[in-house]
Design a protein around this motif. Structure first.
Motif, PDB file in Angstrom:
ATOM      1  N   VAL A   1     -16.616  -1.027  -0.807  1.00  0.00           N
ATOM      2  CA  VAL A   1     -16.725  -2.094   0.195  1.00  0.00           C
ATOM      3  C   VAL A   1     -15.606  -1.940   1.223  1.00  0.00           C
ATOM      4  N   ARG A   2     -14.407  -1.677   0.757  1.00  0.00           N
ATOM      5  CA  ARG A   2     -13.274  -1.515   1.669  1.00  0.00           C
ATOM      6  C   ARG A   2     -13.516  -0.365   2.646  1.00  0.00           C
ATOM      7  N   PHE A   3     -13.997   0.755   2.133  1.00  0.00           N
ATOM      8  CA  PHE A   3     -14.219   1.909   3.006  1.00  0.00           C
ATOM      9  C   PHE A   3     -15.341   1.636   4.008  1.00  0.00           C
ATOM     10  N   ASN A   4     -16.464   1.118   3.519  1.00  0.00           N
ATOM     11  CA  ASN A   4     -17.613   0.890   4.398  1.00  0.00           C
ATOM     12  C   ASN A   4     -17.354  -0.183   5.440  1.00  0.00           C
ATOM     13  N   ASP A   5     -16.606  -1.221   5.064  1.00  0.00           N
ATOM     14  CA  ASP A   5     -16.372  -2.351   5.968  1.00  0.00           C
ATOM     15  C   ASP A   5     -15.021  -2.279   6.674  1.00  0.00           C
ATOM     16  N   ARG A   6     -14.311  -1.194   6.502  1.00  0.00           N
ATOM     17  CA  ARG A   6     -13.001  -0.962   7.112  1.00  0.00           C
ATOM     18  C   ARG A   6     -11.989  -2.062   6.729  1.00  0.00           C
ATOM     19  N   LYS A   7     -12.000  -2.432   5.476  1.00  0.00           N
ATOM     20  CA  LYS A   7     -11.003  -3.363   4.945  1.00  0.00           C
ATOM     21  C   LYS A   7      -9.914  -2.514   4.271  1.00  0.00           C
ATOM     22  N   LEU A   8      -9.083  -1.916   5.094  1.00  0.00           N
ATOM     23  CA  LEU A   8      -8.192  -0.859   4.624  1.00  0.00           C
ATOM     24  C   LEU A   8      -6.924  -1.407   3.984  1.00  0.00           C
ATOM     25  N   PHE A   9      -6.213  -0.524   3.292  1.00  0.00           N
ATOM     26  CA  PHE A   9      -4.915  -0.885   2.737  1.00  0.00           C
ATOM     27  C   PHE A   9      -3.890  -0.992   3.866  1.00  0.00           C
ATOM     28  N   LYS A  10      -2.922  -1.875   3.672  1.00  0.00           N
ATOM     29  CA  LYS A  10      -1.780  -1.944   4.571  1.00  0.00           C
ATOM     30  C   LYS A  10      -0.722  -0.941   4.097  1.00  0.00           C
ATOM     31  N   TYR A  11       0.293  -0.752   4.915  1.00  0.00           N
ATOM     32  CA  TYR A  11       1.301   0.234   4.550  1.00  0.00           C
ATOM     33  C   TYR A  11       2.688  -0.219   4.990  1.00  0.00           C
ATOM     34  N   VAL A  12       3.685   0.303   4.309  1.00  0.00           N
ATOM     35  CA  VAL A  12       5.085   0.154   4.718  1.00  0.00           C
ATOM     36  C   VAL A  12       5.726   1.530   4.644  1.00  0.00           C
ATOM     37  N   GLU A  13       6.816   1.697   5.375  1.00  0.00           N
ATOM     38  CA  GLU A  13       7.569   2.950   5.280  1.00  0.00           C
ATOM     39  C   GLU A  13       8.146   3.070   3.879  1.00  0.00           C
ATOM     40  N   PHE A  14       8.204   4.304   3.398  1.00  0.00           N
ATOM     41  CA  PHE A  14       8.747   4.527   2.059  1.00  0.00           C
ATOM     42  C   PHE A  14       9.689   5.727   2.105  1.00  0.00           C
ATOM     43  N   ASP A  15      10.910   5.533   1.702  1.00  0.00           N
ATOM     44  CA  ASP A  15      11.910   6.605   1.684  1.00  0.00           C
ATOM     45  C   ASP A  15      12.220   6.946   0.225  1.00  0.00           C
ATOM     46  N   PRO A  16      11.663   8.056  -0.289  1.00  0.00           N
ATOM     47  CA  PRO A  16      11.869   8.387  -1.706  1.00  0.00           C
ATOM     48  C   PRO A  16      13.346   8.516  -2.089  1.00  0.00           C
ATOM     49  N   SER A  17      14.170   8.977  -1.165  1.00  0.00           N
ATOM     50  CA  SER A  17      15.584   9.171  -1.493  1.00  0.00           C
ATOM     51  C   SER A  17      16.311   7.842  -1.724  1.00  0.00           C
ATOM     52  N   LYS A  18      15.783   6.751  -1.150  1.00  0.00           N
ATOM     53  CA  LYS A  18      16.443   5.448  -1.279  1.00  0.00           C
ATOM     54  C   LYS A  18      15.666   4.460  -2.140  1.00  0.00           C
ATOM     55  N   GLN A  19      14.343   4.620  -2.205  1.00  0.00           N
ATOM     56  CA  GLN A  19      13.514   3.602  -2.836  1.00  0.00           C
ATOM     57  C   GLN A  19      12.856   4.050  -4.143  1.00  0.00           C
ATOM     58  N   TRP A  20      13.099   5.290  -4.555  1.00  0.00           N
ATOM     59  CA  TRP A  20      12.406   5.793  -5.736  1.00  0.00           C
ATOM     60  C   TRP A  20      12.733   4.987  -6.988  1.00  0.00           C
ATOM     61  N   ASN A  21      13.941   4.442  -7.042  1.00  0.00           N
ATOM     62  CA  ASN A  21      14.322   3.656  -8.223  1.00  0.00           C
ATOM     63  C   ASN A  21      13.514   2.362  -8.343  1.00  0.00           C
ATOM     64  N   GLU A  22      12.882   1.924  -7.237  1.00  0.00           N
ATOM     65  CA  GLU A  22      12.068   0.706  -7.277  1.00  0.00           C
ATOM     66  C   GLU A  22      10.630   0.985  -7.733  1.00  0.00           C
ATOM     67  N   TRP A  23      10.259   2.253  -7.747  1.00  0.00           N
ATOM     68  CA  TRP A  23       8.872   2.616  -8.032  1.00  0.00           C
ATOM     69  C   TRP A  23       8.406   2.163  -9.424  1.00  0.00           C
TER      70      TRP A  23
END
Length: 431
Positions: free
Chosen positions: A309-331
């Motif tokens: 449904v998301r793909f067909n109706d263009r109800k896409l995921f949102k995004y944020v910037e992700f910096d693995p060197s700084k944020q990997w511990n939050e994963w």
């Protein structure tokens, strides 16, 4: 009997929005265009999911393949009679240019990642296999299909021929930059191709460019740089690719779990079983994929249904910037919170990375080394482009990578269930 290596009685012309006209003068090329395998490219978009971002990007691999052929035809016409150019290579070049993308599957690169296919390998299988294309090529000679396949595999003995279809400035790239810019409506991909073709010269190893045309080559390099970051790696397009990939992953997983689909996905069986025949592969196109995405919207599996449904109706995921060197511990914490909130992180929390190296100089022995672009000076010396151009030198060898974290914001905003957990997730994502 028709002479396959001869000329057509009357030239065939395709109207084209990028090159104005595409001229076919050879019986061989005309017959290749008419094969079922080449006509299949009409049903595969050139830019995959980019149409959800740039609504004009509905052009196909068929358009692009004809365009690459046309550029190659013009290059060969300019080379004719020059030192280092062997006119007997003409039909090999034109055939390789026309057929270089014949092995692409639906939604090309997303499809390849999920099912571990390689479009270049399939291109060679189509050229060498029991296909209409192979039958046409063998009219030239029994070894001719192998020659065309070797050009695409970059193992052909004539390195100049290989460079015309696969290098840092080749017929393929010159077409797709202009064509993709035209259909997406952006200005970044435009450059002076006529000037580049006029200053291109054959050498024993590769095509080089007269120094007087350096600025046109600079413009081409910068156009490529801009197209990758403004169009090809657009974050909204990547969101659609993420969902597309997850749909295919989910369908494969359900099949392996003996899920009873409402309608059996027969076109996917050989893919799911990793026993894909050439005939099965050639039956796959984007119309088939979209048909199943429509059907799967009504599947009992909640994840597969929701993603379709998301793909067909263009109800896409949102995004944020992700910096693995700084944020990997939050994963690990994010994954745990998603699970507690009953949101499957395997399908709804995705890191997507894109990277590009716009131009590289020669790095002997390195994996994926690139043949640099050379300028031909008035005294016939060859100078590597980045040593002469300050513009190109500034971006040479510099790989840029971008990471995004994709997730369904609408689900997180719905706090009727697991409200506190969802607030914690958003606090991490948007801090």
């Amino acid at each position: 009997m028709t002479n396959i290596v001869g000329k057509l009685e009357e030239e065939k012309v395709f109207k084209d929005p990028v090159h104005r006209y595409i001229h076919v003068r050879d019986q061989l090329i005309w017959e290749l265009v008419g094969t079922r395998e080449f006509q299949r490219l009409r049903r595969i978009r050139q830019l995959g999911t980019t149409y959800v971002t740039f609504h004009g990007a509905e052009h196909t691999r068929f358009n692009h393949s004809l365009g690459v052929y046309e550029i190659m035809r013009r290059i060969i016409d300019n080379f004719n009679g020059r030192e280092h150019w062997d006119e007997s290579e003409r039909l090999v070049c034109l055939s390789a240019a026309l057929l270089h993308d014949i092995g692409h599957g639906p939604f090309s690169h997303s499809f390849e990642k999920v099912f571990h296919t390689d479009h270049e390998e399939w291109t060679r299988r189509i050229i060498l296999g029991n296909t209409e294309i192979n039958k046409v090529l063998r009219k030239v000679s029994e070894e001719f299909p192998k020659k065309v396949s070797n050009v695409i595999a970059k193992t052909y003995s004539n390195k100049l021929v290989v460079s015309l279809i696969s290098s840092q400035i080749d017929a393929d790239r010159m077409d797709y930059l202009q064509r993709d810019a035209y259909y997406t409506g952006v200005s970044y991909g435009h450059f002076d191709m006529e000037r580049i073709l006029r200053v291109m010269r054959p050498t024993e190893e590769q095509a080089v460019f007269k120094q007087s045309g350096m600025h046109a080559v600079e413009d081409y390099i910068m156009s490529r740089y801009q197209m990758y970051w403004q169009v090809y790696f657009h974050p909204v397009t990547r969101s659609a690719e993420v969902i597309l990939s997850k749909i295919l992953h989910r369908a494969k997983y359900l099949y392996q779990q003996n899920h009873q689909f409402k309608q059996a996905p027969t076109h996917f069986y050989s893919l799911f079983n990793e026993k894909l025949s050439l005939e099965d592969y050639l039956k796959l196109d984007e119309a088939i994929i979209m048909y199943y995405f429509q059907i799967w919207q009504d599947e009992e599996d909640r994840i597969l249904s929701d993603l379709c449904v998301r793909f067909n109706d263009r109800k896409l995921f949102k995004y944020v910037e992700f910096d693995p060197s700084k944020q990997w511990n939050e994963w690990p914490k994010l994954i745990d919170l998603f699970k507690q909130a009953a949101i499957d992180p395997e399908y709804y929390l995705v890191i997507d990375s894109s990277s590009d190296l716009p131009y590289d100089f020669y790095r002997p022995g390195e994996e994926g080394e690139r043949i640099p672009i050379f300028l031909l000076t008035p005294n016939s010396d060859l100078r590597e482009l980045s040593r002469e151009s300050d513009v190109v030198e500034a971006i040479s060898g510099k790989k840029r990578t971008d990471h995004k974290l994709y997730f369904p914001l609408d689900v997180l905003d719905d706090e009727t269930e697991h409200g506190e957990l969802k607030r914690q997730i958003k606090a991490i994502l948007f801090k």
